[in-house]
Structures are given as C-alpha cells and as structure tokens.
Write an enzyme that holds these catalytic residues in place. Sequence first.
Site, PDB file in Angstrom:
ATOM      1  CG  LEU A  28      33.856  41.464  86.961  1.00 12.98           C
ATOM      2  CD1 LEU A  28      34.319  42.115  85.724  1.00 12.98           C
ATOM      3  CD2 LEU A  28      33.499  42.419  88.148  1.00 12.98           C
ATOM      4  N   GLY A  31      27.510  32.600  84.135  1.00 17.17           N
ATOM      5  CA  GLY A  31      26.289  32.256  83.669  1.00 17.17           C
ATOM      6  C   GLY A  31      26.301  30.887  83.128  1.00 17.17           C
ATOM      7  N   GLY A  34      29.513  30.664  80.403  1.00 15.53           N
ATOM      8  CA  GLY A  34      30.783  31.381  80.896  1.00 15.53           C
ATOM      9  C   GLY A  34      31.073  32.011  82.249  1.00 15.53           C
ATOM     10  CB  VAL A  35      33.398  31.914  84.552  1.00 14.84           C
ATOM     11  CG1 VAL A  35      33.681  32.789  85.785  1.00 14.84           C
ATOM     12  CG2 VAL A  35      32.903  30.786  84.808  1.00 14.84           C
ATOM     13  CB  VAL A  36      32.552  37.540  83.232  1.00 14.18           C
ATOM     14  CG1 VAL A  36      32.972  39.029  82.900  1.00 14.18           C
ATOM     15  CG2 VAL A  36      31.538  37.048  81.986  1.00 14.18           C
ATOM     16  CE  LYS A  55      30.500  36.828  78.430  1.00 12.67           C
ATOM     17  NZ  LYS A  55      29.389  36.959  77.660  1.00 12.67           N
ATOM     18  CG  ASP A 167      20.156  38.498  77.245  1.00 10.76           C
ATOM     19  OD1 ASP A 167      19.150  38.348  77.807  1.00 10.76           O
ATOM     20  OD2 ASP A 167      21.212  37.774  77.468  1.00 10.76           O
TER      21      ASP A 167
HETATM   22  P1  ADP Z   1      27.172  36.932  81.300  1.00  8.22           P
HETATM   23  O1  ADP Z   1      27.310  35.931  80.006  1.00  8.22           O
HETATM   24  O2  ADP Z   1      27.745  36.318  82.428  1.00  8.22           O
HETATM   25  O3  ADP Z   1      26.030  37.715  81.188  1.00  8.22           O
HETATM   26  P2  ADP Z   1      28.319  39.442  80.461  1.00  8.22           P
HETATM   27  O4  ADP Z   1      29.136  39.801  79.099  1.00  8.22           O
HETATM   28  O5  ADP Z   1      27.003  40.040  80.590  1.00  8.22           O
HETATM   29  O6  ADP Z   1      28.368  38.002  80.679  1.00  8.22           O
HETATM   30  O7  ADP Z   1      29.447  40.244  81.477  1.00  8.22           O
HETATM   31  C1  ADP Z   1      28.961  39.724  83.004  1.00  8.22           C
HETATM   32  C2  ADP Z   1      29.329  41.045  83.808  1.00  8.22           C
HETATM   33  O8  ADP Z   1      30.714  41.507  83.765  1.00  8.22           O
HETATM   34  C3  ADP Z   1      28.544  42.360  83.330  1.00  8.22           C
HETATM   35  O9  ADP Z   1      27.028  42.285  84.004  1.00  8.22           O
HETATM   36  C4  ADP Z   1      29.109  43.175  83.778  1.00  8.22           C
HETATM   37  O10 ADP Z   1      28.855  43.558  85.299  1.00  8.22           O
HETATM   38  C5  ADP Z   1      30.734  42.786  83.818  1.00  8.22           C
HETATM   39  N1  ADP Z   1      31.207  43.363  82.638  1.00  8.22           N
HETATM   40  C6  ADP Z   1      31.197  42.745  81.223  1.00  8.22           C
HETATM   41  N2  ADP Z   1      31.947  43.363  80.141  1.00  8.22           N
HETATM   42  C7  ADP Z   1      32.414  44.452  80.935  1.00  8.22           C
HETATM   43  C8  ADP Z   1      33.216  45.503  80.531  1.00  8.22           C
HETATM   44  N3  ADP Z   1      33.590  45.346  79.220  1.00  8.22           N
HETATM   45  N4  ADP Z   1      33.599  46.361  81.314  1.00  8.22           N
HETATM   46  C9  ADP Z   1      33.212  46.425  82.659  1.00  8.22           C
HETATM   47  N5  ADP Z   1      32.479  45.447  83.134  1.00  8.22           N
HETATM   48  C10 ADP Z   1      32.085  44.424  82.291  1.00  8.22           C
END
Ligand code: ADP
Length: 352
Positions: A28, A31, A34-36, A55, A167
């Site tokens: 998804l 950054g 980390g990777v999500v 994550k 943020d």
């Molecule tokens: P990063 O550190 O990469 O910004 P985030 O925690 O913002 O990590 O998550 C990256 C992306 O993953 C978010 O912009 C969103 O699109 C998706 N995401 C994160 N958490 C959730 C969640 N609980 N449910 C659905 N999508 C999520």
Amino acid sequence: FDMFVLAFVERIFRPSYKKDDIVLGKKLGEGAFGVVYRASLTKKPSSRDGEVVLKKATEYGAVEIWMNERVRRACANSCADFVHGFLENSGKKGSEYWLIWKFEGESTLADLLQNKEFPYNVEALILGEDQKMPKGLERENIIVQTVMRQLLFALDGLHSTGIVHRDFKPQNIIFSEDSRTFKIIDLGAAADLRVGINYIPKEFLLDPRYAAPEQYIMSTQTPSAPSAPVATALSPVLWQLNLPDRFDIYSAGLIFLQMAFPSLRSDSALIQFNRQLKRCDYDLIAWRKTVEPRASPDLRRGFELLDLDGGGGWELLTSMVRYKARQRTSAKAALAHPYFNKEGLLALSFMQ
Ligand code: ADP
Ligand code: MG
C-alpha cells in the site's frame, strides 16, 4: 481497580500474532521508515474478518507501537483500530517492528480530495449511495463541515490524551467504512508529551506541505530529552507553555482550505499557496486581499462557500491558520465554533 491494572489485563487477554499468522497482500505504501501492506490473518480475531494492514517498520516502529497502544486505551475512536505490534527478528535486514491494524477501508482523504467529485464522493460514503441530496454550494458546505467536525473530533481525542500527531495530512486520514467516519493513521512521528516518549522532535519527519511555521514545536525550550519521570512531572506545564497541539491545528486548517478550494488541492498549488502566505506574513486575511480581486471563478467559489451563514467557515479557518501557535484555536474550542451549530450539519453527521 486501577486503570493501569485494567490495561495490563486487557493486554494479556487480547490475541497476539506472529509472523506465521500473517499472509501478505499488495503493497500500500513505502516510506523512508517502513513498508505498508494489505494482509490477512490466518488466526482470525473473534468479531472480525481478519483483513488487516501490516507495517514493517525500522527503529521508529517502537514509538509507533507505544502510541497505538496508548490510543487504543485512551481515545480508540480517533485512530485506526490497532490489533498488535511486535519485534520480528528473522528478517534479512536484522530486526523490524511489525504493526497490525484492522483494514479500515480503501480511501484516504487524499484519494477522495483528488477526485473531481469531491465533496460528493464523501457524501456518498457517509450516507450510502442512494441517499444523495441535490448538489449546490450549500450542500458542499454541509459536507465539508461534517468532515471538518470529524477531523477535529479525532484530533481533540488525541490531544486530550497528550499526543501531538505532527504529520496530520490527507494521506494520514483514512475513511473507516464500518464507522463511516474519518480516522487518523500513521503515528510514526507523534509525540506523547505526558510521558516524554519521542520527546526530541524529529523535524526531518515532518511534511513541509502541511507543517506549521514553527516546525520544531518544543526543541528550543527543551534541547534534550528528560528522563521519563521528569517529563511526566513537567509536561503538563510545558504543554500549557508551548501549546504543541496547535501544530496539528495549523495542518488541519490547510486541509480545510484544500476542501474549500479545488484549485489548492494539488501538491504544487499547496506549495505555491504556502509561499504566498509566507509573503503575507502568514496573515490569511491579507492573503485574501491580495488574491480575491483577480481570483479565478474557482477561487471565488471557495470564498463564497466559506462566507455562507455569516462567514463562520472563513472565521474558523482564520482562527486555525495563524503564525503564532498561541493565537490558533484548539481542537476543542474549534468544535464549539458557531460554524458547527447549523442544523444542516446534523443531517450528515448523525453517525458521529
Ligand atoms: P507511511 O509511514 O508509509 O506513511 P501509513 O501508516 O501512513 O504509513 O500507511 C500508508 C498507507 O497505507 C496509508 O496512506 C493508507 O493508504 C494505507 N493504510 C494505513 N493504515 C490503514 C488502515 N488501517 N486501513 C486501511 N488502509 C490503511
Ligand atoms: Mg503516512
């Protein structure tokens, strides 16, 4: 029974997960820290379908786990539902922190804002597709009001818990399909001032597009991280002195602005706006005076929306986007602003 014991008991009995319980899905986001991924759990949590977000984080994952544990006890409705976090040692790159949340939905506020249909796409999500009302400026204002109220409600929960997000931006706001409300995600840059966690601000983590002009929050007053007990004793005072929560309020004000003005929704337009505002010494009223006389129809429509019902929207916006943190409104005070007193709001926000 004291809260601490209850929290401990809850933590023991909540299901926990390990690497083998998780099936990875599509990526998804990625950054610097980390990777999500989308993922599913083979060992399903009792009342859920096991659809989650995972994550894999570097060293800052420890802080993010702390923040999420705290949020789920103190203000669960403000943020995405946290399932579990742990240190995973088997990775090739050494150890990583793995964090699991419930999958809240497909869209962040950033995705929704980039769609030409905004704010009607949000109305469809909140009310369900078949209940859409006639379009028009008044309707758009009601939808924007409803979103702003949900964002301020979530921020107020965090701030009342002693956490500053730092943020706050559309990319870190997810629409929860179950609760039909917006929730905050990504506590990786957050600071918990009451216990001194992540006390040294990580300026390099802040997103310059949404960051308030002070940026450093408390670094000039508190050059080094005090030990946790000292911070516990001092931080309520420091909170009062520095009003670090107003950093998020500035960011929320910029989101409000982007919702009202379609032409400020792109990255480049927001960066250009920030430059213009800086040239006006961060005085939004002065900015309006410089742009309004030669405003595009789109910009004029944004002012018209904010001026509805006696200009409550414009008044609230100018009380959020101010140079001095102490002159900005708090999330709690913003929720009590007359902008939100209109009857129209109730039609959309009954679920909050
Ligand atoms: P990063 O550190 O990469 O910004 P985030 O925690 O913002 O990590 O998550 C990256 C992306 O993953 C978010 O912009 C969103 O699109 C998706 N995401 C994160 N958490 C959730 C969640 N609980 N449910 C659905 N999508 C999520
Ligand atoms: Mg993020």
